[in-house]
Design a protein around this motif. Structure first.
Motif, PDB file in Angstrom:
ATOM      1  N   VAL A  63       1.058  -0.811  -0.052  1.00 14.49           N
ATOM      2  CA  VAL A  63       0.006  -0.165   0.440  1.00 14.49           C
ATOM      3  C   VAL A  63       0.509   1.197   0.083  1.00 14.49           C
ATOM      4  O   VAL A  63       1.670   2.014   1.092  1.00 14.49           O
ATOM      5  CB  VAL A  63      -0.762   0.242   1.402  1.00 14.49           C
ATOM      6  CG1 VAL A  63      -1.912   1.819   1.236  1.00 14.49           C
ATOM      7  CG2 VAL A  63      -1.734  -1.436   1.345  1.00 14.49           C
ATOM      8  N   LEU A  64       0.756   2.107  -1.583  1.00 14.46           N
ATOM      9  CA  LEU A  64       1.467   3.319  -1.183  1.00 14.46           C
ATOM     10  C   LEU A  64       0.532   4.456  -1.112  1.00 14.46           C
ATOM     11  O   LEU A  64      -0.441   4.257  -1.880  1.00 14.46           O
ATOM     12  CB  LEU A  64       2.056   3.487  -2.521  1.00 14.46           C
ATOM     13  CG  LEU A  64       3.913   1.761  -2.906  1.00 14.46           C
ATOM     14  CD1 LEU A  64       3.700   2.226  -4.007  1.00 14.46           C
ATOM     15  CD2 LEU A  64       4.276   1.990  -1.325  1.00 14.46           C
ATOM     16  N   GLU A  65       0.472   5.433  -0.710  1.00 17.88           N
ATOM     17  CA  GLU A  65      -0.355   6.247  -0.209  1.00 17.88           C
ATOM     18  C   GLU A  65      -0.193   8.138  -0.814  1.00 17.88           C
ATOM     19  O   GLU A  65      -0.864   8.999  -0.759  1.00 17.88           O
ATOM     20  CB  GLU A  65      -0.947   6.206   1.283  1.00 17.88           C
ATOM     21  CG  GLU A  65      -1.327   5.066   1.115  1.00 17.88           C
ATOM     22  CD  GLU A  65      -2.414   5.212   3.145  1.00 17.88           C
ATOM     23  OE1 GLU A  65      -1.536   5.513   3.297  1.00 17.88           O
ATOM     24  OE2 GLU A  65      -3.547   4.311   2.725  1.00 17.88           O
ATOM     25  N   THR A  66       1.396   8.006  -0.556  1.00 17.48           N
ATOM     26  CA  THR A  66       1.194   9.474  -0.502  1.00 17.48           C
ATOM     27  C   THR A  66       2.287   8.964  -2.462  1.00 17.48           C
ATOM     28  O   THR A  66       3.048   8.360  -2.069  1.00 17.48           O
ATOM     29  CB  THR A  66       2.555   9.715   0.314  1.00 17.48           C
ATOM     30  OG1 THR A  66       3.858   9.265   1.187  1.00 17.48           O
ATOM     31  CG2 THR A  66       1.773   9.507   1.784  1.00 17.48           C
ATOM     32  N   LEU A  67       2.821  10.316  -2.077  1.00 18.20           N
ATOM     33  CA  LEU A  67       4.254  10.669  -3.433  1.00 18.20           C
ATOM     34  C   LEU A  67       5.025   9.762  -2.810  1.00 18.20           C
ATOM     35  O   LEU A  67       6.158   9.384  -3.776  1.00 18.20           O
ATOM     36  CB  LEU A  67       3.977  12.168  -3.813  1.00 18.20           C
ATOM     37  CG  LEU A  67       5.335  12.591  -5.204  1.00 18.20           C
ATOM     38  CD1 LEU A  67       5.135  11.737  -6.141  1.00 18.20           C
ATOM     39  CD2 LEU A  67       5.075  14.051  -5.627  1.00 18.20           C
ATOM     40  N   ILE A  94       8.093   2.899  -8.072  1.00 21.91           N
ATOM     41  CA  ILE A  94       6.513   2.285  -8.017  1.00 21.91           C
ATOM     42  C   ILE A  94       5.481   3.629  -8.673  1.00 21.91           C
ATOM     43  O   ILE A  94       5.624   3.836  -7.805  1.00 21.91           O
ATOM     44  CB  ILE A  94       5.914   1.376  -7.421  1.00 21.91           C
ATOM     45  CG1 ILE A  94       6.705   0.125  -7.172  1.00 21.91           C
ATOM     46  CG2 ILE A  94       4.771   1.046  -7.887  1.00 21.91           C
ATOM     47  CD1 ILE A  94       5.860  -0.675  -6.221  1.00 21.91           C
ATOM     48  N   ALA A  95       4.918   3.151  -9.871  1.00 20.37           N
ATOM     49  CA  ALA A  95       4.275   5.164  -9.954  1.00 20.37           C
ATOM     50  C   ALA A  95       3.274   4.762  -9.649  1.00 20.37           C
ATOM     51  O   ALA A  95       2.167   3.409  -9.466  1.00 20.37           O
ATOM     52  CB  ALA A  95       4.301   4.664 -11.666  1.00 20.37           C
ATOM     53  N   PRO A  96       2.167   5.770  -9.336  1.00 17.38           N
ATOM     54  CA  PRO A  96       1.139   5.649  -9.065  1.00 17.38           C
ATOM     55  C   PRO A  96       0.241   5.270 -10.549  1.00 17.38           C
ATOM     56  O   PRO A  96       0.495   5.649 -11.579  1.00 17.38           O
ATOM     57  CB  PRO A  96       0.673   7.373  -8.459  1.00 17.38           C
ATOM     58  CG  PRO A  96       2.194   7.699  -8.582  1.00 17.38           C
ATOM     59  CD  PRO A  96       2.979   7.438  -8.900  1.00 17.38           C
ATOM     60  N   ARG A 105      -4.352  10.260 -11.209  1.00 12.59           N
ATOM     61  CA  ARG A 105      -4.277  11.484 -12.133  1.00 12.59           C
ATOM     62  C   ARG A 105      -2.864  12.651 -11.273  1.00 12.59           C
ATOM     63  O   ARG A 105      -2.232  12.264 -11.593  1.00 12.59           O
ATOM     64  CB  ARG A 105      -5.322  12.610 -12.185  1.00 12.59           C
ATOM     65  CG  ARG A 105      -5.175  12.923 -13.614  1.00 12.59           C
ATOM     66  CD  ARG A 105      -6.010  14.175 -14.156  1.00 12.59           C
ATOM     67  NE  ARG A 105      -7.129  14.476 -13.908  1.00 12.59           N
ATOM     68  CZ  ARG A 105      -6.319  16.097 -12.740  1.00 12.59           C
ATOM     69  NH1 ARG A 105      -5.363  16.493 -13.519  1.00 12.59           N
ATOM     70  NH2 ARG A 105      -7.189  16.789 -12.560  1.00 12.59           N
ATOM     71  N   VAL A 106      -3.210  13.137 -10.760  1.00 14.32           N
ATOM     72  CA  VAL A 106      -1.971  13.956  -9.643  1.00 14.32           C
ATOM     73  C   VAL A 106      -1.351  13.790  -9.415  1.00 14.32           C
ATOM     74  O   VAL A 106       0.037  14.568  -9.919  1.00 14.32           O
ATOM     75  CB  VAL A 106      -3.267  15.443  -9.097  1.00 14.32           C
ATOM     76  CG1 VAL A 106      -2.218  15.905  -8.241  1.00 14.32           C
ATOM     77  CG2 VAL A 106      -4.354  15.586  -9.536  1.00 14.32           C
ATOM     78  N   MET A 107      -1.269  12.157  -8.761  1.00 14.21           N
ATOM     79  CA  MET A 107      -0.514  11.527  -7.944  1.00 14.21           C
ATOM     80  C   MET A 107       0.872  11.301  -8.892  1.00 14.21           C
ATOM     81  O   MET A 107       1.859  11.801  -9.300  1.00 14.21           O
ATOM     82  CB  MET A 107      -0.326  11.405  -7.253  1.00 14.21           C
ATOM     83  CG  MET A 107       0.627  10.658  -6.450  1.00 14.21           C
ATOM     84  SD  MET A 107      -0.019   8.798  -5.407  1.00 14.21           S
ATOM     85  CE  MET A 107      -0.394  10.081  -3.748  1.00 14.21           C
ATOM     86  N   THR A 136       5.680  11.123 -12.652  1.00 13.40           N
ATOM     87  CA  THR A 136       5.859  11.273 -13.526  1.00 13.40           C
ATOM     88  C   THR A 136       7.423  12.675 -14.510  1.00 13.40           C
ATOM     89  O   THR A 136       8.405  12.497 -14.155  1.00 13.40           O
ATOM     90  CB  THR A 136       4.956  11.523 -14.733  1.00 13.40           C
ATOM     91  OG1 THR A 136       4.216  10.352 -14.804  1.00 13.40           O
ATOM     92  CG2 THR A 136       5.277  11.406 -16.431  1.00 13.40           C
ATOM     93  N   ARG A 137       6.657  13.378 -13.625  1.00 12.04           N
ATOM     94  CA  ARG A 137       7.406  15.098 -13.709  1.00 12.04           C
ATOM     95  C   ARG A 137       8.785  15.414 -12.399  1.00 12.04           C
ATOM     96  O   ARG A 137       9.922  15.103 -13.190  1.00 12.04           O
ATOM     97  CB  ARG A 137       6.217  16.251 -13.636  1.00 12.04           C
ATOM     98  CG  ARG A 137       7.233  17.411 -13.366  1.00 12.04           C
ATOM     99  CD  ARG A 137       6.612  18.608 -12.336  1.00 12.04           C
ATOM    100  NE  ARG A 137       5.378  18.908 -13.502  1.00 12.04           N
ATOM    101  CZ  ARG A 137       3.634  18.355 -12.383  1.00 12.04           C
ATOM    102  NH1 ARG A 137       4.445  18.463 -10.914  1.00 12.04           N
ATOM    103  NH2 ARG A 137       2.814  18.290 -12.159  1.00 12.04           N
TER     104      ARG A 137
END
Length: 134
Positions: A67-71, A79-81, A86-88, A93-94
């Motif tokens: 479980v990954l909850e934060t950026l 691991i990419a969200p 979308r926002v995260m 990616t940025r």
């Protein structure tokens, strides 16, 4: 004997109907039961077990739940969200582009690290099994 009645109130998130929550719970229960059946022959059913585990968010013999909850957690583990976050996902990616690391670079780096750890562990075991003569 006296009859006893228990009542439970389960709050649900706003924006989701009780019907959708009930459906997702039933889906998970079904998937867990199906995975249990499929795990009787795990080699033959590996793809279906993996698909069900991912689709329903359940832990199986060949999957785990992280479980990954934060950026920062996503960045830490590389691991990419999910795209629906979308926002995260855009922030992740940025950040990766700013760091000059694509997803392929991350995978390659992890594989190199695992290879190094394997070789190191293999050498240690080899030393224990076959010590060098003085």
């Amino acid at each position: 004997l006296k009859e006893m009645v228990y009542e439970y109130h389960i709050p649900y998130p706003s924006g989701r109907s009780p019907r959708s929550i009930f459906s997702s719970v039933i889906g998970k229960c079904w998937a867990q039961g199906r995975v249990t059946q499929l795990e009787a022959f795990p080699e033959e059913n590996a793809d279906e077990i993996l698909r069900l585990g991912r689709a329903h968010g359940i832990v199986t013999g060949s999957t785990l739940l992280l479980v990954l909850e934060t950026l920062s957690q996503h960045l830490r583990y590389g691991i990419a969200p999910r795209p629906d976050r979308r926002v995260m996902h855009e922030d992740y990616t940025r950040h990766m582009v700013e760091q000059g690391r694509t997803e392929e670079d991350q995978i390659s780096a992890k594989l190199e690290e695992w290879k190094w750890r394997w070789e190191k562990r293999f050498d240690e075991h080899l030393q224990l099994l076959c010590p060098r003569l003085p």
